[in-house]
Design an enzyme around this catalytic site. Sequence first.
Site, PDB file in Angstrom:
ATOM      1  N   GLY A  46      41.662 -52.864  57.630  1.00  0.00           N
ATOM      2  CA  GLY A  46      40.957 -51.587  57.634  1.00  0.00           C
ATOM      3  C   GLY A  46      40.780 -51.093  56.213  1.00  0.00           C
ATOM      4  O   GLY A  46      41.566 -51.440  55.331  1.00  0.00           O
ATOM      5  N   GLN A  51      39.600 -44.889  49.679  1.00  0.00           N
ATOM      6  CA  GLN A  51      40.211 -45.967  48.897  1.00  0.00           C
ATOM      7  C   GLN A  51      39.252 -46.605  47.897  1.00  0.00           C
ATOM      8  O   GLN A  51      39.688 -47.301  46.986  1.00  0.00           O
ATOM      9  CB  GLN A  51      40.755 -47.050  49.827  1.00  0.00           C
ATOM     10  CG  GLN A  51      41.969 -46.615  50.618  1.00  0.00           C
ATOM     11  CD  GLN A  51      42.361 -47.666  51.626  1.00  0.00           C
ATOM     12  OE1 GLN A  51      41.782 -47.754  52.700  1.00  0.00           O
ATOM     13  NE2 GLN A  51      43.322 -48.490  51.271  1.00  0.00           N
ATOM     14  N   CYS A  91      49.415 -51.306  53.001  1.00  0.00           N
ATOM     15  CA  CYS A  91      48.170 -50.638  52.636  1.00  0.00           C
ATOM     16  C   CYS A  91      47.569 -51.348  51.427  1.00  0.00           C
ATOM     17  O   CYS A  91      48.286 -51.674  50.484  1.00  0.00           O
ATOM     18  CB  CYS A  91      48.467 -49.176  52.302  1.00  0.00           C
ATOM     19  SG  CYS A  91      47.015 -48.239  51.820  1.00  0.00           S
ATOM     20  N   LEU A  92      46.254 -51.554  51.456  1.00  0.00           N
ATOM     21  CA  LEU A  92      45.594 -52.220  50.328  1.00  0.00           C
ATOM     22  C   LEU A  92      45.738 -51.405  49.041  1.00  0.00           C
ATOM     23  O   LEU A  92      45.628 -51.953  47.952  1.00  0.00           O
ATOM     24  CB  LEU A  92      44.105 -52.438  50.642  1.00  0.00           C
ATOM     25  CG  LEU A  92      43.779 -53.466  51.743  1.00  0.00           C
ATOM     26  CD1 LEU A  92      42.276 -53.496  51.986  1.00  0.00           C
ATOM     27  CD2 LEU A  92      44.300 -54.845  51.391  1.00  0.00           C
ATOM     28  N   HIS A 133      45.851 -44.830  60.625  1.00  0.00           N
ATOM     29  CA  HIS A 133      46.114 -45.072  59.201  1.00  0.00           C
ATOM     30  C   HIS A 133      44.871 -44.735  58.358  1.00  0.00           C
ATOM     31  O   HIS A 133      44.966 -44.063  57.327  1.00  0.00           O
ATOM     32  CB  HIS A 133      46.521 -46.543  59.037  1.00  0.00           C
ATOM     33  CG  HIS A 133      46.808 -46.980  57.632  1.00  0.00           C
ATOM     34  ND1 HIS A 133      48.056 -47.414  57.233  1.00  0.00           N
ATOM     35  CD2 HIS A 133      46.005 -47.077  56.536  1.00  0.00           C
ATOM     36  CE1 HIS A 133      48.005 -47.741  55.944  1.00  0.00           C
ATOM     37  NE2 HIS A 133      46.770 -47.555  55.502  1.00  0.00           N
ATOM     38  N   GLU A 134      43.700 -45.189  58.834  1.00  0.00           N
ATOM     39  CA  GLU A 134      42.475 -44.986  58.039  1.00  0.00           C
ATOM     40  C   GLU A 134      42.013 -43.532  58.057  1.00  0.00           C
ATOM     41  O   GLU A 134      41.530 -43.022  57.046  1.00  0.00           O
ATOM     42  CB  GLU A 134      41.355 -45.911  58.528  1.00  0.00           C
ATOM     43  CG  GLU A 134      41.654 -47.410  58.460  1.00  0.00           C
ATOM     44  CD  GLU A 134      42.185 -47.883  57.109  1.00  0.00           C
ATOM     45  OE1 GLU A 134      41.854 -47.272  56.080  1.00  0.00           O
ATOM     46  OE2 GLU A 134      42.966 -48.855  57.095  1.00  0.00           O
ATOM     47  N   HIS A 137      43.833 -41.628  55.531  1.00  0.00           N
ATOM     48  CA  HIS A 137      43.269 -41.797  54.182  1.00  0.00           C
ATOM     49  C   HIS A 137      42.161 -40.779  53.931  1.00  0.00           C
ATOM     50  O   HIS A 137      42.070 -40.202  52.846  1.00  0.00           O
ATOM     51  CB  HIS A 137      42.662 -43.194  54.015  1.00  0.00           C
ATOM     52  CG  HIS A 137      43.644 -44.245  53.564  1.00  0.00           C
ATOM     53  ND1 HIS A 137      44.380 -44.129  52.420  1.00  0.00           N
ATOM     54  CD2 HIS A 137      43.976 -45.452  54.100  1.00  0.00           C
ATOM     55  CE1 HIS A 137      45.134 -45.216  52.271  1.00  0.00           C
ATOM     56  NE2 HIS A 137      44.913 -46.036  53.279  1.00  0.00           N
TER      57      HIS A 137
HETATM   58 ZN    ZN Z   1      45.793 -47.863  53.688  1.00  0.00          ZN
END
Ligand code: ZN
Length: 169
Positions: A46, A51, A91-92, A133-134, A137
């Site tokens: 995701g 981000q 997380c990226l 999660h997204e 963000h």
């Molecule tokens: Zn993340």
Amino acid sequence: MAILDILHYPDERLRNVARPVARVDADIQRTLDDMLETMYDAQGIGLSATQVDYPGRVVVIDVSEERNQPRFLVNPEIIHRDGMVESQEGCLSIPGYCDTIERAESIRYRALDRDGKAFEDEADGLLAICIQHEIDHLDGKLFIDYLSPLKRQRLHKKYLKLSKQPAAS
Ligand code: ZN
């Protein structure tokens, strides 16, 4: 399509709150496609607009093993949550760190798709966790915000140090 730069914690821009998208036009679609390519390239499941420092409320997700079921969520909103599960997350934007937090087990959500069409759906399992999660963000929230203050402090110090090191060449 293009690969976008993913912001890394503790970049303050990860705390920006994204604005609702007024209309799904060609610009938004191009952003969605770039985000999808960026997510696949980074081997994530995701990616949120925040981000990649884009101010709109858009998210791309693909939790399929074959990496061929992309989902595009514009202005996503959770309208119902059920149950509670322990969720092991990474997380990226926080490379190299995983921890367990609590999430709703199943959710009902609504969003616009890549064509701007409104839809409502239910999700559980990995997809439900990924959507939560997204959307966090988009609200400037990270999964590590759910950890104890002590853990967060340690992480912050570690990643602050990492961010100040020159990139390895
Ligand atoms: Zn993340």
